[in-house]
Design an enzyme around this catalytic site. Structure first.
Site, PDB file in Angstrom:
ATOM      1  N   THR A  26      -4.610 -23.201  23.293  1.00 56.85           N
ATOM      2  CA  THR A  26      -5.642 -22.357  22.685  1.00 56.85           C
ATOM      3  C   THR A  26      -5.000 -21.091  22.140  1.00 56.85           C
ATOM      4  OG1 THR A  26      -7.382 -23.248  24.051  1.00 56.85           O
ATOM      5  CG2 THR A  26      -7.676 -20.978  23.316  1.00 56.85           C
ATOM      6  N   GLN A  98      -7.754 -32.093  20.842  1.00 53.45           N
ATOM      7  CA  GLN A  98      -8.224 -32.086  22.228  1.00 53.45           C
ATOM      8  C   GLN A  98      -9.723 -31.760  22.277  1.00 53.45           C
ATOM      9  OE1 GLN A  98      -7.135 -29.002  25.146  1.00 53.45           O
ATOM     10  NE2 GLN A  98      -6.434 -30.639  26.494  1.00 53.45           N
ATOM     11  N   HIS A 173     -10.176 -33.661  27.293  1.00 57.57           N
ATOM     12  CA  HIS A 173      -9.679 -32.600  28.182  1.00 57.57           C
ATOM     13  C   HIS A 173     -10.427 -32.676  29.511  1.00 57.57           C
ATOM     14  CE1 HIS A 173      -8.061 -28.974  29.665  1.00 57.57           C
ATOM     15  NE2 HIS A 173      -8.350 -28.132  28.688  1.00 57.57           N
ATOM     16  N   ASN A 176      -7.577 -28.536  34.083  1.00 59.32           N
ATOM     17  CA  ASN A 176      -7.576 -27.060  34.070  1.00 59.32           C
ATOM     18  C   ASN A 176      -8.912 -26.383  34.361  1.00 59.32           C
ATOM     19  OD1 ASN A 176      -5.008 -27.706  33.320  1.00 59.32           O
ATOM     20  ND2 ASN A 176      -5.129 -26.882  31.242  1.00 59.32           N
ATOM     21  N   TYR A 178     -12.080 -27.164  33.433  1.00 62.18           N
ATOM     22  CA  TYR A 178     -13.183 -27.225  32.474  1.00 62.18           C
ATOM     23  C   TYR A 178     -14.170 -28.328  32.883  1.00 62.18           C
ATOM     24  CZ  TYR A 178     -10.236 -23.805  30.373  1.00 62.18           C
ATOM     25  OH  TYR A 178      -9.499 -22.667  30.203  1.00 62.18           O
ATOM     26  N   ARG A 225      -6.403 -36.077  29.555  1.00 65.10           N
ATOM     27  CA  ARG A 225      -5.558 -35.106  30.264  1.00 65.10           C
ATOM     28  C   ARG A 225      -6.191 -34.721  31.604  1.00 65.10           C
ATOM     29  NH1 ARG A 225      -2.867 -29.138  28.970  1.00 65.10           N
ATOM     30  NH2 ARG A 225      -0.784 -30.018  29.119  1.00 65.10           N
ATOM     31  N   ASN A 233      -8.746 -21.418  37.176  1.00 58.55           N
ATOM     32  CA  ASN A 233     -10.213 -21.419  37.089  1.00 58.55           C
ATOM     33  C   ASN A 233     -10.873 -21.739  38.424  1.00 58.55           C
ATOM     34  OD1 ASN A 233     -10.625 -20.576  34.423  1.00 58.55           O
ATOM     35  ND2 ASN A 233     -10.222 -22.629  33.624  1.00 58.55           N
ATOM     36  N   GLY A 313       4.591 -26.905  26.293  1.00 60.73           N
ATOM     37  CA  GLY A 313       3.625 -25.899  25.884  1.00 60.73           C
ATOM     38  C   GLY A 313       4.319 -24.668  25.339  1.00 60.73           C
TER      39      GLY A 313
HETATM   40  C1  FMN Z   1      -1.386 -19.945  25.246  1.00 61.80           C
HETATM   41  C2  FMN Z   1      -1.746 -21.173  26.042  1.00 61.80           C
HETATM   42  C3  FMN Z   1      -2.924 -21.846  25.746  1.00 61.80           C
HETATM   43  C4  FMN Z   1      -3.254 -23.025  26.422  1.00 61.80           C
HETATM   44  N1  FMN Z   1      -4.383 -23.720  26.055  1.00 61.80           N
HETATM   45  C5  FMN Z   1      -4.614 -24.945  26.566  1.00 61.80           C
HETATM   46  C6  FMN Z   1      -5.653 -25.775  26.042  1.00 61.80           C
HETATM   47  O1  FMN Z   1      -6.374 -25.424  25.088  1.00 61.80           O
HETATM   48  N2  FMN Z   1      -5.839 -26.985  26.627  1.00 61.80           N
HETATM   49  C7  FMN Z   1      -5.071 -27.421  27.666  1.00 61.80           C
HETATM   50  O2  FMN Z   1      -5.271 -28.536  28.161  1.00 61.80           O
HETATM   51  N3  FMN Z   1      -4.053 -26.666  28.163  1.00 61.80           N
HETATM   52  C8  FMN Z   1      -3.794 -25.467  27.621  1.00 61.80           C
HETATM   53  N4  FMN Z   1      -2.709 -24.732  28.062  1.00 61.80           N
HETATM   54  C9  FMN Z   1      -1.786 -25.321  29.052  1.00 61.80           C
HETATM   55  C10 FMN Z   1      -0.600 -25.982  28.343  1.00 61.80           C
HETATM   56  O3  FMN Z   1      -1.023 -27.124  27.614  1.00 61.80           O
HETATM   57  C11 FMN Z   1       0.469 -26.448  29.358  1.00 61.80           C
HETATM   58  O4  FMN Z   1      -0.132 -27.309  30.286  1.00 61.80           O
HETATM   59  C12 FMN Z   1       1.127 -25.288  30.104  1.00 61.80           C
HETATM   60  O5  FMN Z   1       1.560 -24.275  29.192  1.00 61.80           O
HETATM   61  C13 FMN Z   1       2.332 -25.789  30.927  1.00 61.80           C
HETATM   62  O6  FMN Z   1       3.307 -26.387  30.078  1.00 61.80           O
HETATM   63  P1  FMN Z   1       4.679 -25.610  29.706  1.00 61.80           P
HETATM   64  O7  FMN Z   1       5.321 -25.243  30.998  1.00 61.80           O
HETATM   65  O8  FMN Z   1       5.488 -26.574  28.907  1.00 61.80           O
HETATM   66  O9  FMN Z   1       4.272 -24.380  28.928  1.00 61.80           O
HETATM   67  C14 FMN Z   1      -2.389 -23.529  27.442  1.00 61.80           C
HETATM   68  C15 FMN Z   1      -1.231 -22.816  27.752  1.00 61.80           C
HETATM   69  C16 FMN Z   1      -0.899 -21.662  27.063  1.00 61.80           C
HETATM   70  C17 FMN Z   1       0.385 -20.943  27.393  1.00 61.80           C
END
Ligand code: FMN
Length: 357
Positions: A26, A98, A173, A176, A178, A225, A233, A313
Site C-alpha cells: 500500500t 490484491q 488478501h 495481516n 484484515y 495470501r 492489527n 516487499g
Molecule cells: C509500505 C508497505 C505497505 C504494505 N502494504 C501491504 C498490502 O497492501 N497488502 C499486504 O498484503 N501486505 C502489505 N505489506 C506487507 C508486505 O507485502 C510484506 O509482507 C512485508 O513488507 C514483509 O516482506 P519484506 O520483508 O520482503 O519487506 C506492506 C508492507 C509495506 C512495507
C-alpha cells in the site's frame, strides 16, 4: 541442478521469467481511489519481477480503511488500472491485483460516520490512519449473517473488474488482520453462527470468497495470501498451526494457483510458532514465501523446495531493478520510511536503478 530465484516457473496460464515476486504494498497515492499515471510508472519500473502483486485494492466502499488507496469495483477505477496493466505488460511483466477488505481496521471517517464491519464487535488495540491523522480504532459492528453473501459477491465483482482492467489475475488478501483474516482467527471471530467457532466455520468466508472468485475468473488466475503468525492489527489465534493447516488443505481443493505466506510477524505479539512446511505440504499449488528474505535466503528456500517463489516487499519498494542487483550482487538502496505511505514521486518512482549512475 536445483532451481533458484532466476529460474523460470509456470504459474497457471503464465510462464514467469523468474521466481521473484513483488509483494503487495500500500502506497496511498491514489486520490479518490483512482489509480494514476504515476502508479503506472512505479509498477512498470518493477516489471522485471516474475510477478507483481499490487497494493491492496478495496472491493467496495465499505472495504476502505486508509487514505488514498485504490479501488477495484467501479468503471472509473478500472480505467485507471488499465494504464498500469498495459505499462507492465508492455515491459513483458505479469501483474495480479490484491483484493482487499479492511473490516474492523478502518474508521467511521471513511464511512460517513458508520461503524466499520467485522466478524465480531471486538475493538482492535491501535489506531487507524485517517485523513486527519491517527485516531483510535473503534468497536466495529458485527456483520449480520444475511450481509455475508453480498460481501462474497463483491469479491466476485471485483475479480471480474480486475480482468476487465487487464490484470493477469487476483490475490485474495486474507492476511495481516484484515476482514478475511479477522474471520479466520479466534481472537477477532467469536461468532456463534456458521461463520464462527470451529475451524471449518471460521474458514468458511475465505473459502466462499475463493470459490466465487475462482468460478468468476478461473482458478488459474487466483492466489490467496495468509499470515499465520502476524500479530499486526492486534491479531491472535489460540492454535494457529491447526487453523492454517486446515485453511491450506481446504483451499487446495478449490485449486487456486498459489498460496502466498507472510512467514513473519510485522508487529505485535506472536502466538505459538507455526511450521510453514506443514502448510506447504497441505497445498497443491505454488507456495510463495515472504518476509525478510534477501538473495541468499531466497535462493536457499527455492533450492530446498520449501518454496516455489519468494516475494520481496521493502527490497522491491526501494530497488526498481532488484533482480539485476541480485544478479550482480550489487548493494541495495536504503528505503525511506517517511515516504512509504502517501506523497508524490519522491520515495516512489525516484529510487535509482544501478545503470542510472
Ligand atoms: C509500505 C508497505 C505497505 C504494505 N502494504 C501491504 C498490502 O497492501 N497488502 C499486504 O498484503 N501486505 C502489505 N505489506 C506487507 C508486505 O507485502 C510484506 O509482507 C512485508 O513488507 C514483509 O516482506 P519484506 O520483508 O520482503 O519487506 C506492506 C508492507 C509495506 C512495507
Amino acid at each position: 541442478m536445483n532451481n533458484n530465484l532466476f529460474s523460470p516457473v509456470t504459474l497457471g496460464l503464465m510462464s514467469l521469467a523468474n521466481r521473484m515476486a513483488m509483494a503487495p504494498m500500500t502506497r496511498n497515492r491514489a486520490p479518490e481511489g483512482i489509480p494514476t499515471a504515476l502508479m503506472a510508472e512505479y509498477y512498470a519500473q518493477r516489471a522485471e519481477a516474475g510477478l507483481i502483486i499490487t497494493e491492496g485494492a478495496q472491493i467496495s466502499e465499505q472495504a476502505v480503511g486508509y487514505p488514498a488507496t485504490p479501488g477495484i469495483y467501479s468503471e472509473e477505477q478500472v480505467e485507471g488500472w488499465k494504464q498500469i496493466t498495459s505499462a507492465v505488460h508492455d515491459r513483458g511483466g505479469h501483474i495480479f491485483v490484491q483484493l482487499w477488505h479492511c473490516g474492523r481496521v478502518s474508521h467511521p471517517d471513511f464511512h460517513g460516520g458508520a461503524l466499520p464491519v467485522a466478524p465480531s464487535a471486538i475493538k482492535p488495540a491501535g489506531q487507524a490512519c485517517t485523513y486527519t491523522g491517527l485516531q483510535d480504532f473503534v468497536t466495529p459492528r458485527a456483520l449480520e449473517f444475511r450481509e455475508i453473501p453480498e460481501i462474497v459477491e463483491q469479491y466476485r465483482h471485483a475479480a471480474a473488474m480486475a480482468i476487465k482492467a487487464g490484470f493477469d489475475g487476483v490475490e485474495i488478501h486474507s492476511a495481516n488482520g484484515y476482514l478475511l483474516d479477522q474471520f479466520l482467527r479466534d481472537g477477532s471471530n467469536q461468532r456463534s453462527d456458521a461463520y464462527g467457532g470451529s475451524l471449518a466455520n471460521r474458514a468458511r468466508l475465505l473459502l466462499e470468497v475463493t470459490g466465487a472468485v475462482c468460478d468468476e475468473i478461473g482458478a488459474d488466475r487466483v492466489g490467496v495470501r495468509i499470515s499465520p503468525v502476524n500479530g499486526f492489527n492486534d491479531m491472535h489465534d489460540s492454535n494457529p498451526q491447526a487453523l492454517f493447516n486446515h485453511v491450506a488443505a481446504a483451499l487446495s481443493e478449490l485449486k487456486p494457483v498459489f498460496l502466498h505466506v507472510v512467514e513473519v510477524s510485522m508487529a505485535g505479539e506472536v502466538d505459538d510458532a507455526v511450521n510453514m512446511q506443514q502448510i506447504r505440504d497441505r497445498f497443491n499449488g505454488l507456495y510463495i514465501a515472504n518476509g525478510g528474505y534477501d538473495k541468499v535466503r531466497g535462493n536457499a528456500v527455492i533450492a530446498s523446495e520449501a518454496a516455489d517463489m519468494v516475494a520481496y516487499g521493502i527490497p522491491y519498494l526501494a530497488n526498481p531493478d532488484l533482480i539485476e542487483r541480485f544478479r550482480r550482487d550489487a548493494s541495495l538502496n536504503t528505503p525511506d520510511m517517511a515516504t512509504f505511505y502517501g506523497g508524490d514521486a519522491h520515495g516512489y518512482t525516484d529510487y535509482p536503478a544501478l545503470d542510472d549512475a
